[in-house]
Design a protein around this motif. Structure first.
Motif, short mmCIF file in Angstrom:
data_model
loop_
_atom_site.label_atom_id
_atom_site.label_comp_id
_atom_site.label_asym_id
_atom_site.label_seq_id
_atom_site.Cartn_x
_atom_site.Cartn_y
_atom_site.Cartn_z
N UNK A 152 0.84 -1.19 0.00
CA UNK A 152 0.00 0.00 0.00
C UNK A 152 0.87 1.25 0.00
N UNK A 153 0.46 2.21 -0.76
CA UNK A 153 1.14 3.51 -0.74
C UNK A 153 0.37 4.51 0.12
N UNK A 154 -0.88 4.16 0.43
CA UNK A 154 -1.71 5.04 1.25
C UNK A 154 -2.51 4.17 2.22
N UNK A 155 -2.53 4.57 3.49
CA UNK A 155 -3.19 3.81 4.54
C UNK A 155 -4.41 4.54 5.06
N UNK A 156 -5.33 3.80 5.69
CA UNK A 156 -6.40 4.49 6.42
C UNK A 156 -5.79 5.36 7.52
N UNK A 157 -6.45 6.45 7.83
CA UNK A 157 -5.95 7.38 8.86
C UNK A 157 -6.60 7.06 10.20
N UNK A 158 -5.79 6.79 11.20
CA UNK A 158 -6.29 6.47 12.53
C UNK A 158 -6.70 7.76 13.24
N UNK A 207 -13.18 5.54 4.74
CA UNK A 207 -13.80 6.46 5.67
C UNK A 207 -15.22 6.79 5.24
N UNK A 208 -15.88 7.65 6.00
CA UNK A 208 -17.24 8.02 5.67
C UNK A 208 -17.26 9.13 4.62
N UNK A 209 -18.37 9.28 3.97
CA UNK A 209 -18.51 10.32 2.95
C UNK A 209 -17.94 9.87 1.62
N UNK A 263 -15.54 11.10 -0.17
CA UNK A 263 -14.08 11.07 -0.27
C UNK A 263 -13.40 10.39 0.92
N UNK A 264 -14.19 9.82 1.81
CA UNK A 264 -13.63 9.13 2.96
C UNK A 264 -13.11 10.04 4.03
N UNK A 265 -13.46 11.32 3.96
CA UNK A 265 -12.91 12.27 4.94
C UNK A 265 -13.70 12.26 6.25
N UNK A 266 -14.87 11.70 6.23
CA UNK A 266 -15.65 11.59 7.46
C UNK A 266 -15.19 10.38 8.27
N UNK A 267 -15.30 10.51 9.56
CA UNK A 267 -14.88 9.41 10.43
C UNK A 267 -15.84 8.24 10.30
N UNK A 268 -15.26 7.07 10.46
CA UNK A 268 -16.02 5.85 10.43
C UNK A 268 -15.55 4.97 11.58
N UNK A 269 -16.45 4.19 12.14
CA UNK A 269 -16.07 3.34 13.28
C UNK A 269 -16.33 1.88 12.96
N UNK A 270 -15.56 1.03 13.64
CA UNK A 270 -15.83 -0.41 13.59
C UNK A 270 -15.49 -1.00 14.94
#
Length: 503
Positions: free
Chosen positions: A56-62, A131-133, A135-142
């Protein structure tokens, strides 16, 4: 009316059940934000089933994590629920197509600690919004239910995304984007030194943590409330070891190590540390090789080495000194030279033991008359005793230790002139009037070293044969001497100086 009452009763039951279920769920999900020992992380987590080859060159943001069972703001072995909050995208480095993924909580070996079912999300693309939204800029939970009962062996933990690609087939790729870190403990060893015979190791650590060591199979030692521990080892547990590493760990997954050298101290002993050389010892040593010289000194000093177990198995006595015979020759009389020896078993080395060789002083002639004449005499008709025309001069120099003894002997050859032998011989007469024929070895004088380093043996001798109160060497001649007007008889006196009497 009957029907109405039944309906109300049923609804009441259902409402009661609903309230009870909701209450139970809220209690289970009472989570708090993890505030300690968690941070963003980026990297692959390798495991045996991690057979994918996609990077991966880009990861999810914690963003953050919430959990129950926290201790001082960090997860513990009592934690049963973890909720991750994140946003962003994940992008394959080589453009590989991701076809499915799920989030997970992994242990240090990349194995899941989640106990709930983790469903796969089906996708299709090389860059996936997690992520949410739009563009994935919204927070998402699991959320995850987890089993951290063995946390000490699971840490650190990773919040990770597990995915598959078309190119990898069934191969899994596991990439972490957050890490639940462990603390590094700092145990200390206070026992010093630690030898191969040590049976107790003491030290300090964090109260309540466990102490073991590499290769240890017994029950761990618990650090006391005072922060101290005492570990008892079986006899010979450290035999053959050169180091020992203690491992401290606790239920939170924290750990730390401390390493100490394990020595096998060797000692060297000598029955004699100073050797007074005799003249004969000196003579022998000055002609020896280094090997023989060292062997002689070791035997004389009775050098030996022992290990920590009290035996000499495999221990040799050595010195790094060379050129010993030449060095001894340069030592002045009554001077000394030292040789440093040590014991070694090949890996351990003792302190040095210094052996001092004391070179003896010498007793030697400082003066001996080169020639003595007994004058010119008529042929005797009877036994005649003649004295020398000049005084005898025999002196010795003695640089040995005070009290060292010396013995002076003399022998004389016959006096001859061509083929003729003088009928008579040289005699020594002591101050007591006792005469000795010098045709055989005769003790002339003896003494010992005093505060003076020199002695003139012939002091007090006389050249007058009639003065029987004093010592001297005279010519005792018998009748029948062959003589002409120019006949000369001559001979030799041999003087011998020794530190031991002749047998």
């Amino acid at each position: 009316m009957r029907i109405k009452r039944v309906v109300i009763f049923i609804l009441f039951i259902l409402m009661s059940v609903g309230i009870t279920l909701n209450y139970s769920r809220v209690q289970a999900l009472a989570l708090s934000t993890v505030t300690s020992n968690v941070s963003s992380y980026g990297g692959r987590v390798y495991t045996a089933d991690d057979s994918g080859n996609t990077a991966l060159s880009n990861y999810p943001t914690f963003v953050n994590a919430q959990a129950d069972g926290l201790i001082n703001g960090r997860i513990s072995k009592d934690t049963q629920n973890i909720t991750l909050t994140f946003n962003g995208n994940m992008t394959t480095k080589g453009g590989e197509t991701i076809n499915s993924y799920h989030f997970d909580v992994l242990d240090r070996n990349g194995n899941t600690v989640a106990t709930n079912t983790l469903g796969w999300t089906t996708v299709n693309g090389s860059s996936i919004t997690v992520g949410g939204g739009i563009f994935g800029t919204n927070n998402k939970t699991q959320s995850f239910t987890v089993n951290l009962a063995n946390l000490k062996d699971q840490m650190p933990l990773y919040a990770a995304v597990v995915f598959k690609t078309n190119e990898d087939g069934a191969g899994l790729n596991k990439y972490a984007f957050a890490q639940f870190k462990k603390n590094t403990l700092t145990p200390k060893i206070t026992t010093d030194p630690i030898t191969q015979a040590t049976e107790v190791i003491e030290g300090t650590g964090t109260a309540g943590s466990d102490i073991t060591y590499d290769g240890y199979s017994g029950d761990p030692v618990t650090v006391g409330a005072d922060g101290k521990f005492k570990m008892e080892l079986s006899k010979g547990a450290l035999s053959g070891k050169t180091s020992i590493t203690l491992i401290e760990s606790d239920d939170m997954g924290d750990s730390g190590t401390v390493t100490s050298a394990v020595t096998n101290p060797i000692t060297i002993e000598a029955e004699k540390t100073s050797i007074d050389l005799s003249s004969s010892d000196e003579s022998k040593l000055e002609s020896m090789s280094d090997t023989d010289f060292i062997s002689w000194v070791k035997d004389q000093a009775v050098l030996s080495g022992k290990n920590v177990f009290g035996n000499s198995d495999g221990i040799t006595i050595k010195t790094d000194s060379t050129g010993l015979a030449a060095a001894l020759k340069k030592v002045a009389d009554n001077g000394s030279m030292t040789i440093d020896f040590y014991a070694t078993d090949g890996s351990s080395k003792s302190e040095t033991k210094t052996i001092t060789l004391v070179k003896p002083g010498t007793v030697k002639f400082s003066a001996v008359s080169d020639s003595i004449s007994f004058g010119t005499h008529p042929v005797p008709t009877a036994e005649a005793i003649y004295g020398p025309t000049t005084a005898w001069n025999v002196a010795i120099s003695d640089t040995r230790s005070t009290g060292s003894k010396w013995y002076l002997y003399a022998t004389a050859t016959n006096l001859v002139s061509g083929s003729h032998t003088l009928p008579g011989n040289l005699v020594y007469r002591s101050a007591s009037g006792q005469s000795s024929n010098l045709t055989k070895s005769t003790l002339i004088d003896q003494g010992e070293r005093d505060s003076n380093s020199g002695t003139t043996v012939t002091d007090g001798w006389t050249t007058d044969p009639t003065d029987k109160s004093k010592a001297g060497i005279f010519l005792d001649t018998q009748p029948g001497v062959y003589a002409t007007s120019d006949t000369q008889y001559s001979g030799t006196i041999n003087w011998t100086l020794s530190d031991v009497p002749e047998p």
